[in-house]
Design a protein around this motif. Sequence first.
Motif, PDB file in Angstrom:
ATOM      1  N   TYR A  70      -4.358   5.058 -27.171  1.00 54.55           N
ATOM      2  CA  TYR A  70      -5.764   5.269 -27.520  1.00 54.55           C
ATOM      3  C   TYR A  70      -5.944   5.330 -29.041  1.00 54.55           C
ATOM      4  CZ  TYR A  70     -10.403   7.398 -27.599  1.00 54.55           C
ATOM      5  OH  TYR A  70     -11.725   7.670 -27.826  1.00 54.55           O
ATOM      6  N   LEU A  71      -5.036   6.017 -29.706  1.00 53.04           N
ATOM      7  CA  LEU A  71      -5.155   6.062 -31.166  1.00 53.04           C
ATOM      8  C   LEU A  71      -4.889   4.695 -31.787  1.00 53.04           C
ATOM      9  CD1 LEU A  71      -3.792   9.395 -32.657  1.00 53.04           C
ATOM     10  CD2 LEU A  71      -6.036   8.826 -31.735  1.00 53.04           C
TER      11      LEU A  71
ATOM     12  N   ARG B  91     -10.685   3.219 -24.683  1.00 53.93           N
ATOM     13  CA  ARG B  91     -10.037   3.833 -23.521  1.00 53.93           C
ATOM     14  C   ARG B  91      -9.503   2.779 -22.541  1.00 53.93           C
ATOM     15  NH1 ARG B  91     -14.341   7.501 -24.389  1.00 53.93           N
ATOM     16  NH2 ARG B  91     -13.653   9.668 -24.565  1.00 53.93           N
TER      17      ARG B  91
ATOM     18  N   LEU C  89      -0.590   7.191 -23.076  1.00 54.90           N
ATOM     19  CA  LEU C  89      -2.016   6.857 -23.140  1.00 54.90           C
ATOM     20  C   LEU C  89      -2.645   7.389 -24.430  1.00 54.90           C
ATOM     21  CD1 LEU C  89      -4.221   5.495 -21.530  1.00 54.90           C
ATOM     22  CD2 LEU C  89      -4.697   7.684 -20.437  1.00 54.90           C
ATOM     23  N   ARG C  90      -2.240   8.557 -24.828  1.00 54.04           N
ATOM     24  CA  ARG C  90      -2.777   9.133 -26.067  1.00 54.04           C
ATOM     25  C   ARG C  90      -2.402   8.255 -27.256  1.00 54.04           C
ATOM     26  NH1 ARG C  90      -0.417  14.193 -27.075  1.00 54.04           N
ATOM     27  NH2 ARG C  90      -2.266  15.193 -27.914  1.00 54.04           N
TER      28      ARG C  90
ATOM     29  N   ALA D 276      -7.015  12.208 -29.438  1.00 58.23           N
ATOM     30  CA  ALA D 276      -6.142  11.578 -28.433  1.00 58.23           C
ATOM     31  C   ALA D 276      -6.256  12.277 -27.086  1.00 58.23           C
ATOM     32  CB  ALA D 276      -4.692  11.598 -28.921  1.00 58.23           C
ATOM     33  N   ASP D 277      -6.521  13.587 -27.129  1.00 55.82           N
ATOM     34  CA  ASP D 277      -6.607  14.344 -25.873  1.00 55.82           C
ATOM     35  C   ASP D 277      -7.803  13.937 -25.029  1.00 55.82           C
ATOM     36  OD1 ASP D 277      -4.335  15.756 -26.270  1.00 55.82           O
ATOM     37  OD2 ASP D 277      -5.314  17.478 -27.203  1.00 55.82           O
ATOM     38  N   GLU D 278      -8.725  13.205 -25.635  1.00 55.92           N
ATOM     39  CA  GLU D 278      -9.930  12.843 -24.885  1.00 55.92           C
ATOM     40  C   GLU D 278      -9.659  11.824 -23.797  1.00 55.92           C
ATOM     41  OE1 GLU D 278     -13.039  11.617 -27.394  1.00 55.92           O
ATOM     42  OE2 GLU D 278     -13.198  13.534 -28.443  1.00 55.92           O
ATOM     43  N   VAL D 279      -8.542  11.174 -23.859  1.00 51.13           N
ATOM     44  CA  VAL D 279      -8.244  10.166 -22.850  1.00 51.13           C
ATOM     45  C   VAL D 279      -7.134  10.696 -21.944  1.00 51.13           C
ATOM     46  CG1 VAL D 279      -6.660   8.954 -24.391  1.00 51.13           C
ATOM     47  CG2 VAL D 279      -7.637   7.748 -22.467  1.00 51.13           C
ATOM     48  N   THR D 280      -7.374  10.614 -20.650  1.00 53.23           N
ATOM     49  CA  THR D 280      -6.400  11.122 -19.687  1.00 53.23           C
ATOM     50  C   THR D 280      -6.095  10.039 -18.650  1.00 53.23           C
ATOM     51  OG1 THR D 280      -8.209  12.035 -18.394  1.00 53.23           O
ATOM     52  CG2 THR D 280      -7.066  13.543 -19.885  1.00 53.23           C
ATOM     53  N   PRO D 281      -4.876  10.059 -18.120  1.00 54.97           N
ATOM     54  CA  PRO D 281      -4.498   9.021 -17.153  1.00 54.97           C
ATOM     55  C   PRO D 281      -5.336   9.094 -15.882  1.00 54.97           C
ATOM     56  CG  PRO D 281      -2.576  10.242 -17.926  1.00 54.97           C
ATOM     57  CD  PRO D 281      -3.775  10.988 -18.384  1.00 54.97           C
TER      58      PRO D 281
ATOM     59  N   GLN E  44      -5.678   2.026 -21.508  1.00 53.83           N
ATOM     60  CA  GLN E  44      -5.163   2.069 -20.124  1.00 53.83           C
ATOM     61  C   GLN E  44      -4.412   0.782 -19.801  1.00 53.83           C
ATOM     62  OE1 GLN E  44      -5.432   4.488 -17.811  1.00 53.83           O
ATOM     63  NE2 GLN E  44      -7.258   5.712 -18.181  1.00 53.83           N
TER      64      GLN E  44
ATOM     65  N   ARG F  23     -15.959  12.713 -28.762  1.00 51.26           N
ATOM     66  CA  ARG F  23     -16.500  13.851 -29.500  1.00 51.26           C
ATOM     67  C   ARG F  23     -16.346  13.658 -31.004  1.00 51.26           C
ATOM     68  NH1 ARG F  23     -14.169  16.782 -25.138  1.00 51.26           N
ATOM     69  NH2 ARG F  23     -12.254  17.037 -26.322  1.00 51.26           N
TER      70      ARG F  23
END
Lengths: 175, 304
Positions: A38-39, A44, A34-35, B16-21, A48, A112
């Motif tokens: 996302y990049l 988001r 997912l990370r 990248a850490d801002e998105v979590t499953p 997903q 952020r």
Amino acid sequence: MGVDDQSITGVARWVPVKRPSLAELYRTHSPGALRLAYLLTGERDLAQDLVQDAFVRLFGRYRDLRDSNHFEAYLRKTIVNLSKDHRRKGTHERSYLSRYAPPERVDVPPTRDDELRVALMQLPERQRAAIALRYLEDLSEQQTAEVMDTSVAAVKSLTQRGAAALRQQLGGEAR
Amino acid sequence: MNTIDDNLQQRLKRLADEVTPDARVEQVVLARAHVKRRLTAMMSGLVIVAMLIGGIAGASMLWQPKGTTPLPPADSDCDNPRHDVAIYVDDAATGAEIEGLRAELEADEEVEAAVFFSKKAAFEEFKQHYADQPEFWENLPEDALPMSFRVTLVDGANAKQAARRFKTLPQVEDVRADSAMRERWTNPGNGSTPTTECISEKGSQVRGLVRSFMKRRISGAGAERFLDAKGRLNFGPGGNLAPLYPDPPLEDFQIVFVDPVGEGSFEVGVSLVFQGGTYEETLSVQRRAGRMFISGGRPGMKGP
């Protein structure tokens, strides 16, 4: 169909090869996937979706994978390719989550570091992929080249140009 | 990592850490994967059904409990129709676009024949294949399966390469080479004779042989317990081989690959899938003096 008795050299031994279940694979690899997604996408929901599609695609042919121990590498490559396909086609399927588990939605906090996200999205797709694989996934240039189906020289160039463009966009803050 | 900018890397990782499953997604993914595997298996089954039926029927008819039985003449069923590649067509493709795709396929120098299967034809074929398992298709809409072209390649063509080429054609949604086996069979290496090639094209024969071998292997344990009404051994999920492996329960038996390793010699990977684990083995098959010989191979799986 004949089988010659003498040709049977003995009852073969079964060697257990423990394979993780699909659920275990998902729990292990979905956060990293997912990370990366996302990049690559900057969105988001889209990330997903891509991750879901990547897992579904790989799970569908899990037993056919040449080396199931390299699931993570297959997954990474699938996500990069799906991201590329998405951008090329200009369309994507809406989240299955919203279809299967409607209407509850989670309020997503604003990014952020939106400045970085925007700058990243302004990079050409291949530069962004090279940056994500090298910087986020910590892949070597060789590994990145394999994921992107390109040469090491191209990866070096894409990474350098991508990083330079980001620094310029960010006004030197990233340095 | 001298080319990596550490500060930029840290910022990217934080971003990248801002998105979590979402935990709820796991069940959705597993459900979708289950459906996809079912559909994929069904579609693969459509392409290889003739080979499987031929192999099982051949093994049932030719297997004898004692002694050996020569193979039938090698070219006895070499003329069976076969499909090497299935090309799935986008649902949105128009009639003109499908005809355009057909023209492109027929113009391909490696394509021997391309047969179009409409959604209805695919569904009818699917129903026929799973006639004894109506739960697979009873609740499926008749347009559930995609349109496709079933392509037969000229001898010696590489199915995987052709599949990659076909995938770039317009309106093509997906492409599957026929279990990647055909290309290995048709490229058995230098020194192969036409007879060997002909036999090697018959994946079904080797599959039948392996099944026959497995049948013999368990014969001492009362093989009749594991035969169906037609005297055939059923390795499938929930099949009648299952009582032999009650704990953990056997879920599936698969022939994973068939690789020619020399003239008349093949390696066959078989896989027994249990809950929580898989047992795999490579068997050796040799053709000598018109007969097939098979031996319990070395443990472990040799990848294709």
